[in-house]
Structure formats: C-alpha cells, structure tokens
Design a protein around this motif. Structure first.
Motif, PDB file in Angstrom:
ATOM      1  N   ARG A  25      54.690  97.812  -6.832  1.00 43.97           N
ATOM      2  CA  ARG A  25      53.363  97.851  -7.449  1.00 43.97           C
ATOM      3  C   ARG A  25      52.413  97.022  -6.586  1.00 43.97           C
ATOM      4  NH1 ARG A  25      56.319  94.184 -10.618  1.00 43.97           N
ATOM      5  NH2 ARG A  25      55.386  92.104 -10.805  1.00 43.97           N
ATOM      6  N   THR A  26      51.138  97.387  -6.583  1.00 41.56           N
ATOM      7  CA  THR A  26      50.147  96.687  -5.776  1.00 41.56           C
ATOM      8  C   THR A  26      49.028  96.147  -6.649  1.00 41.56           C
ATOM      9  OG1 THR A  26      50.584  98.025  -3.804  1.00 41.56           O
ATOM     10  CG2 THR A  26      48.469  96.904  -3.895  1.00 41.56           C
ATOM     11  N   ASN A  27      48.752  94.864  -6.487  1.00 41.44           N
ATOM     12  CA  ASN A  27      47.608  94.219  -7.120  1.00 41.44           C
ATOM     13  C   ASN A  27      46.513  94.017  -6.080  1.00 41.44           C
ATOM     14  OD1 ASN A  27      48.934  93.839  -9.686  1.00 41.44           O
ATOM     15  ND2 ASN A  27      50.101  92.185  -8.730  1.00 41.44           N
ATOM     16  N   VAL A  28      45.275  94.207  -6.487  1.00 38.91           N
ATOM     17  CA  VAL A  28      44.128  94.059  -5.605  1.00 38.91           C
ATOM     18  C   VAL A  28      43.244  92.948  -6.162  1.00 38.91           C
ATOM     19  CG1 VAL A  28      42.179  95.216  -4.505  1.00 38.91           C
ATOM     20  CG2 VAL A  28      44.218  96.523  -5.120  1.00 38.91           C
ATOM     21  N   GLY A  29      42.787  92.052  -5.288  1.00 36.17           N
ATOM     22  CA  GLY A  29      41.962  90.950  -5.757  1.00 36.17           C
ATOM     23  C   GLY A  29      40.789  90.670  -4.844  1.00 36.17           C
ATOM     24  N   VAL A  30      39.747  90.084  -5.431  1.00 37.15           N
ATOM     25  CA  VAL A  30      38.581  89.639  -4.670  1.00 37.15           C
ATOM     26  C   VAL A  30      38.140  88.286  -5.217  1.00 37.15           C
ATOM     27  CG1 VAL A  30      36.134  90.036  -4.177  1.00 37.15           C
ATOM     28  CG2 VAL A  30      37.748  91.923  -4.025  1.00 37.15           C
ATOM     29  N   LEU A  31      37.812  87.364  -4.327  1.00 35.78           N
ATOM     30  CA  LEU A  31      37.240  86.079  -4.692  1.00 35.78           C
ATOM     31  C   LEU A  31      35.829  86.015  -4.127  1.00 35.78           C
ATOM     32  CD1 LEU A  31      37.426  83.199  -5.833  1.00 35.78           C
ATOM     33  CD2 LEU A  31      38.373  82.491  -3.624  1.00 35.78           C
ATOM     34  N   ASN A  32      34.848  85.900  -5.011  1.00 34.14           N
ATOM     35  CA  ASN A  32      33.456  85.723  -4.600  1.00 34.14           C
ATOM     36  C   ASN A  32      33.280  84.278  -4.147  1.00 34.14           C
ATOM     37  OD1 ASN A  32      30.685  85.588  -4.306  1.00 34.14           O
ATOM     38  ND2 ASN A  32      30.216  85.913  -6.471  1.00 34.14           N
ATOM     39  N   THR A  33      32.936  84.069  -2.868  1.00 40.39           N
ATOM     40  CA  THR A  33      32.776  82.717  -2.347  1.00 40.39           C
ATOM     41  C   THR A  33      31.301  82.379  -2.117  1.00 40.39           C
ATOM     42  OG1 THR A  33      33.211  83.522  -0.096  1.00 40.39           O
ATOM     43  CG2 THR A  33      35.075  82.636  -1.335  1.00 40.39           C
ATOM     44  N   THR A  34      30.426  82.996  -2.901  1.00 40.20           N
ATOM     45  CA  THR A  34      29.010  82.665  -2.865  1.00 40.20           C
ATOM     46  C   THR A  34      28.555  82.212  -4.249  1.00 40.20           C
ATOM     47  OG1 THR A  34      28.269  84.899  -3.444  1.00 40.20           O
ATOM     48  CG2 THR A  34      28.569  84.433  -1.116  1.00 40.20           C
ATOM     49  N   ALA A  35      27.385  81.597  -4.283  1.00 44.58           N
ATOM     50  CA  ALA A  35      26.826  81.076  -5.528  1.00 44.58           C
ATOM     51  C   ALA A  35      25.916  82.092  -6.208  1.00 44.58           C
ATOM     52  CB  ALA A  35      26.060  79.788  -5.254  1.00 44.58           C
ATOM     53  N   TRP A  36      26.078  83.378  -5.903  1.00 41.94           N
ATOM     54  CA  TRP A  36      25.282  84.434  -6.506  1.00 41.94           C
ATOM     55  C   TRP A  36      26.192  85.495  -7.110  1.00 41.94           C
ATOM     56  CZ3 TRP A  36      24.292  82.309  -1.741  1.00 41.94           C
ATOM     57  CH2 TRP A  36      23.094  81.598  -1.628  1.00 41.94           C
ATOM     58  N   THR A  37      25.696  86.198  -8.091  1.00 48.69           N
ATOM     59  CA  THR A  37      26.419  87.347  -8.640  1.00 48.69           C
ATOM     60  C   THR A  37      26.384  88.472  -7.616  1.00 48.69           C
ATOM     61  OG1 THR A  37      25.864  86.756 -10.912  1.00 48.69           O
ATOM     62  CG2 THR A  37      26.457  89.058 -10.493  1.00 48.69           C
ATOM     63  N   VAL A  38      27.543  89.106  -7.374  1.00 44.26           N
ATOM     64  CA  VAL A  38      27.634  90.132  -6.335  1.00 44.26           C
ATOM     65  C   VAL A  38      28.356  91.363  -6.877  1.00 44.26           C
ATOM     66  CG1 VAL A  38      27.687  88.395  -4.518  1.00 44.26           C
ATOM     67  CG2 VAL A  38      29.826  89.287  -5.409  1.00 44.26           C
ATOM     68  N   ASP A  39      28.054  92.512  -6.289  1.00 43.94           N
ATOM     69  CA  ASP A  39      28.752  93.760  -6.575  1.00 43.94           C
ATOM     70  C   ASP A  39      29.669  94.091  -5.412  1.00 43.94           C
ATOM     71  OD1 ASP A  39      27.516  94.200  -9.029  1.00 43.94           O
ATOM     72  OD2 ASP A  39      25.831  95.269  -8.135  1.00 43.94           O
ATOM     73  N   VAL A  40      30.918  94.421  -5.732  1.00 45.24           N
ATOM     74  CA  VAL A  40      31.906  94.786  -4.714  1.00 45.24           C
ATOM     75  C   VAL A  40      32.450  96.166  -5.058  1.00 45.24           C
ATOM     76  CG1 VAL A  40      34.070  94.158  -3.592  1.00 45.24           C
ATOM     77  CG2 VAL A  40      32.511  92.366  -4.378  1.00 45.24           C
ATOM     78  N   ASP A  41      32.397  97.088  -4.099  1.00 39.94           N
ATOM     79  CA  ASP A  41      32.870  98.462  -4.287  1.00 39.94           C
ATOM     80  C   ASP A  41      34.273  98.633  -3.707  1.00 39.94           C
ATOM     81  OD1 ASP A  41      30.375  99.217  -5.370  1.00 39.94           O
ATOM     82  OD2 ASP A  41      29.558  99.509  -3.369  1.00 39.94           O
ATOM     83  N   PHE A  42      35.053  99.503  -4.344  1.00 33.74           N
ATOM     84  CA  PHE A  42      36.410  99.823  -3.886  1.00 33.74           C
ATOM     85  C   PHE A  42      36.539 101.329  -3.715  1.00 33.74           C
ATOM     86  CE2 PHE A  42      36.666  95.929  -6.256  1.00 33.74           C
ATOM     87  CZ  PHE A  42      37.580  95.147  -5.584  1.00 33.74           C
ATOM     88  N   ILE A  43      37.177 101.727  -2.611  1.00 29.81           N
ATOM     89  CA  ILE A  43      37.540 103.130  -2.390  1.00 29.81           C
ATOM     90  C   ILE A  43      39.032 103.155  -2.057  1.00 29.81           C
ATOM     91  CG2 ILE A  43      37.220 105.201  -1.009  1.00 29.81           C
ATOM     92  CD1 ILE A  43      34.379 104.255  -0.426  1.00 29.81           C
ATOM     93  N   ILE A  44      39.806 103.877  -2.845  1.00 23.25           N
ATOM     94  CA  ILE A  44      41.251 103.992  -2.619  1.00 23.25           C
ATOM     95  C   ILE A  44      41.540 105.380  -2.061  1.00 23.25           C
ATOM     96  CG2 ILE A  44      43.534 103.902  -3.676  1.00 23.25           C
ATOM     97  CD1 ILE A  44      42.344 102.050  -5.784  1.00 23.25           C
ATOM     98  N   ARG A  45      42.294 105.419  -0.960  1.00 23.23           N
ATOM     99  CA  ARG A  45      42.619 106.690  -0.297  1.00 23.23           C
ATOM    100  C   ARG A  45      44.128 106.839  -0.194  1.00 23.23           C
ATOM    101  NH1 ARG A  45      38.204 104.588   2.660  1.00 23.23           N
ATOM    102  NH2 ARG A  45      36.363 105.955   2.639  1.00 23.23           N
TER     103      ARG A  45
END
Length: 271
Positions: A184-204
């Motif tokens: 099984r695969t887990n995917v993670g992101v850590l926002n390292t800025t002091a602002w709210t951000v949007d992160v997009d994912f594309i799985i192929r």
C-alpha cells in the motif's frame, strides 16, 4: 517577534544620487534562510513525516532520531509537531527545547513525538538549532527512523526520513506508487510556508495514463497524509504521482510504500 520562523524582506531601490524618487520599493520573498541575531545563529529543518501512533494491519509506528552537532560550539535544539487540520504557526513559535548538544557531539532521541509532548498522533516535524555565536551553516545534521515492531519476533521494520530545509516549489514527481494485496502507498505533503496553499495531485498508471486527481488546501505549516484509496485508487502497479503547487510555495512531498504483511516501508522524497 522572538521565535518567528518566517519573514517578509523589503528592499528599497535607490538612484545613484541616493534618492528613492521614481524607484518604488520592490518585494522579495526568500526561502531557506538562516537567521542571524542577538549574536547567534539559528538553523531550521523539517522532517516531512513523524509518528507515534497505530497504523493499518497491526502496525505501531514510532519515530526516533539522531542529531549531530556540526559545529565547535554548544547547540540548543527545539522541536514541534505539525499535525493535520490546523494552522501550526503557534506550534513553531513555541517549539519545545528537546536537547543540548556539546561541540561535535551527537544524540539519539528514542521517540521524537513524545519528546515534544505529543502521543498517538503524527505530523511533520520542525527542528530548530541555535548557537550563541555567528556561524556558517549547517549547525546540525539530522536523520530519523520511523519503524514498527517485527510481527514475527525481535527487531523492527521501517524507513529512514531525513530532515531537510523548507523545500522548493513547482512540480515534483514520485515513482513507485503501488496499491494491491502486497503493498500500500501513502502520500504526504508538508506545507513549509506561513500561508495557506493549494497542492494538486495527478496519479498515473504505468502507461502514463491519468487515473485520478485531486487538490488539497493546506493551512500554514500543515501536514497531511492519505493512502491511495482516498484518491479513488484501489488497484495500481508501477504508478507515479505528480505533485504541483504554485511557484512561490515551499513544501515537501513524499510517498511511503508499505509491505502489507510485514509493515516494512520504503520512503521516497518527491523530486
């Protein structure tokens, strides 16, 4: 104020005669800074994932860490956990002191999540090293080990996760996305800025065909991790995951592919 971990730096552009007339100020956003002040130096590092919590299939994840002092002076090290679903600026500002390391010395912390006063949870990990004199970086070098007990007996299975500078922006790629009865695969992101951000994912899939996509909105310094089924992917071999952010965003993305039987895991940093 003391403890602040982000800054906006303004640079005024002047004409040769010293007059600012006709040259309005410009704004520069800087990343991966080492803050020098009060006669000292501070280095900040981020570990994209740490845990002290149960997982799937009977796993029990714990993160230990090794911290080495790369200088000839004593370091004071502080840390904070950055969990999911919250703005974590205040946690970084009030990071807890976890160690004092002598010149060129090193230590091991058995459970870094417990060391910052947390339990039964996971998140990104913030680390700050302070020296009382002005030094060139790095001040400390850190690696962590996130592991689960061997279900068959002695020992553990796990993965090493490095501590890195805040990260970079733009598009990054993760190979080795697998979801089946064996892994099984887990995917993670850590926002390292002091602002709210949007992160997009594309799985192929292995043929390069897009099979799923989604967007996460992350609060300042927020961590989030999800398994591939949360993306609608329940059967995948030899896939890849593209992570996309705006150019000014600083983040760390990763995947952890876990053996469904033993709990052994492989960590991959998005690049």
């Amino acid at each position: 104020p003391p403890g602040t971990t982000h800054a906006r730096v303004y640079a005024a552009v002047y004409t040769p005669n010293g007059s600012p007339e006709g040259t309005p100020p410009s704004v520069g956003l800087f990343d991966d800074l080492f803050f020098n002040g009060n006669g000292g130096t501070v280095q900040e590092l981020f570990v994209p994932a740490a845990a002290s919590a149960p997982g799937q299939n009977g796993t029990q994840w714990t993160t230990g860490g090794w911290i080495a002092n790369a200088t000839d002076t004593t370091l004071t090290v502080s840390a904070a956990l950055m969990p999911e679903g919250t703005n974590n600026i205040d946690r970084l500002v009030s990071a807890r002191q976890i160690a004092t390391i002598p010149p060129r010395g090193s230590i091991r912390i058995e459970d870094v999540v417990a060391a910052v006063g947390e339990s039964k949870t996971g998140g990104g990990l913030y680390l700050s090293a302070k020296a009382d004199t002005i030094l060139d970086p790095p001040l400390m070098v850190v690696t962590t080990h996130t592991f689960t007990p061997n279900p068959e007996g002695a020992g553990t299975f796990g993965q090493g996760i490095p501590a890195l500078s805040p990260g970079t922006s733009g598009s990054k790629l993760l190979p080795g996305a697998v979801q089946n009865s064996d892994f099984r695969t887990n995917v993670g992101v850590l926002n390292t800025t002091a602002w709210t951000v949007d992160v997009d994912f594309i799985i192929r899939n292995g043929d390069g065909v897009e099979i799923a996509s989604t967007t996460w909105r992350l609060a300042p310094y927020e961590w989030r991790q999800e398994g591939l089924p949360s993306f609608g992917v329940t059967d995948l071999a030899n896939g890849s995951i593209e992570i996309i952010s705006e150019e000014w965003v600083s983040y760390q993305g990763y995947a952890s592919t876990v053996d469904q039987n033993s709990g052994d895991a492989v960590f991959s940093q998005a690049r």
